[in-house]
Design a protein around this motif. Structure first.
Motif, PDB file in Angstrom:
ATOM      1  N   GLN A  65       0.820  -1.229   0.000  1.00 27.27           N
ATOM      2  CA  GLN A  65       0.000   0.000   0.000  1.00 27.27           C
ATOM      3  C   GLN A  65       0.846   1.269   0.000  1.00 27.27           C
ATOM      4  O   GLN A  65       0.351   2.342  -0.352  1.00 27.27           O
ATOM      5  N   CYS A 110     -10.914   0.454   3.061  1.00 24.34           N
ATOM      6  CA  CYS A 110      -9.498   0.237   2.746  1.00 24.34           C
ATOM      7  C   CYS A 110      -8.847   1.594   2.496  1.00 24.34           C
ATOM      8  O   CYS A 110      -9.422   2.450   1.825  1.00 24.34           O
ATOM      9  N   LEU A 111      -7.661   1.766   3.034  1.00 23.81           N
ATOM     10  CA  LEU A 111      -6.957   3.042   2.833  1.00 23.81           C
ATOM     11  C   LEU A 111      -6.594   3.244   1.362  1.00 23.81           C
ATOM     12  O   LEU A 111      -6.342   4.359   0.923  1.00 23.81           O
ATOM     13  N   HIS A 153      -7.304  -8.908   6.411  1.00 23.20           N
ATOM     14  CA  HIS A 153      -7.347  -7.818   5.436  1.00 23.20           C
ATOM     15  C   HIS A 153      -5.922  -7.488   4.963  1.00 23.20           C
ATOM     16  O   HIS A 153      -5.689  -7.298   3.766  1.00 23.20           O
ATOM     17  N   HIS A 157      -3.624  -8.124   1.272  1.00 21.30           N
ATOM     18  CA  HIS A 157      -2.854  -7.140   0.512  1.00 21.30           C
ATOM     19  C   HIS A 157      -1.506  -7.714   0.057  1.00 21.30           C
ATOM     20  O   HIS A 157      -0.999  -7.340  -1.003  1.00 21.30           O
TER      21      HIS A 157
HETATM   22 NI    NI Z   1      -6.796  -2.269   2.741  1.00 20.30          NI
END
Ligand code: NI
Ligand code: K2U
Length: 182
Positions: A65, A110-111, A153, A157
């Motif tokens: 991310q 989600c960011l 979660h 990713h």
């Molecule tokens: Ni996320």
């Protein structure tokens, strides 16, 4: 420090990549990544700092991310007893999980996803995993309920999966039979 500008958004290929393990023993660079990710979560949960830097609150973060092809994740959230659980793990591996599943009634966000995507996201209610902490120790974690959801979660990713992949497109808001909401 990590800010929202460092967080890649849905559509970036790294969010659909199975990312690579980091070499052991942990390099200073990878230890610093773990430290920065943990700090981002703490900052995002501090109302003053979050407001000052425009941070969205996060209870978990995975290295892809922030644009890094590394199997590193961080979690910082209160468990069902109100205890603060915080982890930064390199090369995490899920060792086992319950058959029993659960879900957040309000769904997941989600960011890396700006828009809301409503729907039930089935998760294992309990799971056991291990990984290397910032000191390079192999640690084993048993998680349940909300903390287990956060770990799943973040593990997703690292494997190129997004929370909405788990939503039943035909019946997004219908909890599958036998599943207990958190
Ligand atoms: Ni996320
Ligand atoms: O990985 C991320 O994008 C961070 C997510 C992790 C997450 C989302 C939903 C359910 C569990 C974990 C962010 O924390 S989304 C914002 C958030 C904040 C507090 C509670 C739940 C979700």
């Amino acid at each position: 420090m990590i800010t929202m500008e460092d967080i890649i958004t849905d559509g970036h290929p790294l969010l659909r990549t199975v990312v690579d393990e980091v070499p052991l023993p942990l390099s200073d660079e990878d230890k610093n990544v773990m430290k920065e990710m943990a700090e981002f979560l703490a900052n995002s949960q501090d109302p003053k700092i979050a407001k000052k830097y425009g941070l969205r609150e996060g209870v978990g973060l995975a290295a892809p991310q922030i644009g890094l092809n590394k199997r590193i994740l961080a979690v910082r959230a209160e468990d069902s007893n109100g205890e603060l659980c915080h982890y930064a793990l390199a090369n995490p591996k899920m060792l086992s999980h319950s058959e029993e599943k659960t879900f957040l009634p309000s769904g997941e966000g989600c960011l890396s996803v700006e828009q809301d995507i409503p729907g039930i996201v089935p998760r294992y209610r309990r799971l056991k995993l291990n990984g290397y902490d910032i000191e390079g120790n192999l640690v084993e974690v048993k998680a349940h309920d909300f903390i287990a959801i956060v770990f799943q979660h973040e593990l997703d990713h690292l494997n190129g999966k997004m929370f909405y992949d788990h939503i039943d497109k035909a019946n997004p808001l219908m909890p599958p039979p036998g599943m207990i909401p958190l």
